[in-house]
Design an enzyme around this catalytic site. Sequence first.
Site, PDB file in Angstrom:
ATOM      1  N   GLU A   1       0.931  -1.208   0.024  1.00 23.95           N
ATOM      2  CA  GLU A   1      -0.134   0.030   0.215  1.00 23.95           C
ATOM      3  C   GLU A   1       0.816   1.301  -0.025  1.00 23.95           C
ATOM      4  OE1 GLU A   1      -3.059   0.338   2.956  1.00 23.95           O
ATOM      5  OE2 GLU A   1      -3.761  -1.494   2.721  1.00 23.95           O
TER       6      GLU A   1
ATOM      7  N   ASP B   1      -6.418   8.741   9.821  1.00 25.70           N
ATOM      8  CA  ASP B   1      -4.942   8.390  10.429  1.00 25.70           C
ATOM      9  C   ASP B   1      -4.605   8.909  11.457  1.00 25.70           C
ATOM     10  OD1 ASP B   1      -4.169   6.637   8.038  1.00 25.70           O
ATOM     11  OD2 ASP B   1      -4.289   8.321   6.904  1.00 25.70           O
TER      12      ASP B   1
ATOM     13  N   TYR C   1     -11.163  -5.048   3.763  1.00 23.97           N
ATOM     14  CA  TYR C   1      -9.889  -4.547   4.786  1.00 23.97           C
ATOM     15  C   TYR C   1     -10.678  -4.657   6.017  1.00 23.97           C
ATOM     16  CZ  TYR C   1      -6.232  -1.173   5.995  1.00 23.97           C
ATOM     17  OH  TYR C   1      -5.480  -0.609   6.846  1.00 23.97           O
TER      18      TYR C   1
END
Lengths: 395, 257
Positions: free
Chosen positions: B44, B55, B168
């Site tokens: 990634e 994040d 994911y």
Amino acid sequence: MQPDALGYFGEFGGRFVPEVLVAALSELEREIESAFADPAFWREYESVLAEFVGRPSPVYEAQRYAAAESEATFVVKREDLNHTGAHKINNTVGQALLARRMGKKRLIAETGAGQHGVATATVGAKFGIPVDIYMGAVDVERQALNVYIMQLLGATVHPVSGGTKTLKDATSEAFREWAARVHDTFYVIGSVVGAHPYPYMVREFQKIIGVEARQQCLERYGRLPSDVVACVGGGSNAAGIFAGFLNDPHVRLWGVESAGEGIQTARTAASLNAGTVGVLHGSRSYVLQTAEGQVKETHSISAGLDYPGVGPEHAFLKESGRATYVSVTDDEALHAFYEFAKTEGIIPALESAHALAYARTLAAKRGREDLILVNLSGRGDKDIAQIRGLARPVP
Amino acid sequence: MALESIFKPGRLAFIPYLMAGDPDLETTRAILATLARHGADAIELGIPYGDPLADGPAIAAAGARALANGITLQKVLALVSEMRASLPPLILFTYYNLVYQFGLQQFARAAAGAGAAGVIVPDVSLEEIEPLRLALGAHTIDVPLLVAPSTPPDRAARIAGQSGGFVYVVSRLGVTGAGTAPDTKLLRAQIAALRAATKKPLAVGFGMSTRAQVDAVRGVADGVIVGSALIDAYTGARGEDAARRVSAFVDALAVSD
Ligand SMILES: Cc1ncc(COP(=O)(O)O)c(C=O)c1O
């Protein structure tokens, strides 16, 4: 108007957030649906606003401020008289009541100048819910007094040191914090921004400004205003006052953004006038950004307007032509700030001074029959240290 | 389709994440080459965005360093195109506004031209994913979607249905970062529920940072994604020095053992 099922006002709005937050947004959406349909919820909201906030706020004729240039009647809606000194508390009362209904154990909020942080800390104290406030490290320095007030009210203030260390980054950090504690935490957003249902919910809690003002104009003048003017940062005070008049097609609606040093310069915060369509903090709207899509640093003399985005409903009202969005520079706002204090005996918030500045130029073009209504969104106590520090003599 | 083939029965696929251009493109080139040699099954590659809502501090700071170094989406695509022949499949990881400003169709064409195998955009929810999925799908680029611990089961099943390449599985609440360890029991339950809903491979990410955490998902998930901890491992170093630190970190993690 109601957003559609996916949270869109026309092509603006939506829900652009990490998956971890989607369930919480859906939960909030369901809660709003049941609370908004429950007369007991609104009764409590109205009683808190009456007894704790001091509503209804009056409308006041500010003819001396407008006089020199105008024959029109010039009135201001006195949100500056609310407890904590601005319209922000209408929204935090509503969200705190929802949080309590949902059994949430903690409130979090972002704040720039500290007004929304203070309004959230205030309702946290009143309802006995712990509060954590996220505030850019630069703002923590600039707004030391509001930081102290939040602490007095029992809130914990967390300085945010990412990015530009201002409101944009405080908002991102509050989203991240919410993601980590989504089960027990209610995120109290301070304006009509964020992912669906926030823009709609905050508008509904600020709508009381417009509903009251419409009735007050009819009672006092027997007619509706010709023009309604409000400053636009994220857009909550404007959305609130506009909401009272959206169905009155002859009432012209004016949103006033902060041009900063000019909308053609890099030092501006006028998202609708100088931005392009993009996605920020969960919804699609106008954003001050680079061609690549990086969000720009903004500038405004007023911290409450210093934000690179704007609520999606305003983007829609702009596209549809129902409202017109103009901008006022730092100098023009400052001039209005001084003038309004001297001619009316009211020190306005610097944010509200943007609306006053534009409304006065508008007043010069209007006639005897016209009635101009300005949302005086807050009082200027919070700005006095800053203005005093400009080291200019009072004109 | 390309991405699905990196997963093999009985084996845990290793998918490291790094931020392109952090702190410079030379370092990224060196780390990519090292990861390829050390058994990465896919990589990634983060495209830096200034306001990354999903994040935590490590990746946000890496993005800020890359931005300070002038890294753009265009430059990352050029890097992909330059290196992809010597690398395992590359998955671009970025935020929607960058893609939106580039233009969905143009982005899909450019990503395909550069040779990307997948694109992950964590701030596009299931309700909003269709245009992006279609644009990229037209160029056979997979769009893996994220399932969080807070995702209700029926929604998780729908997400799995739309997910491309793999699903994911976000291992814990919150944002990326090597802070708290995932709750293994919850994760196992989440994965068991997903297995009932989909045959697609399941890769676990967010907070995976130690060998023990990796071993805990072995035999449970099909792949593991490691980002913040890898960034922590090379932060402060550049070029081959950074790459050496990454290889030591990857060896200690021992995903492919
Ligand atoms: C007094 C006042 N007016 C206006 C604003 C701008 O916010 P909004 O556009 O959401 O009304 C603020 C924000 O802090 C404020 O304090």
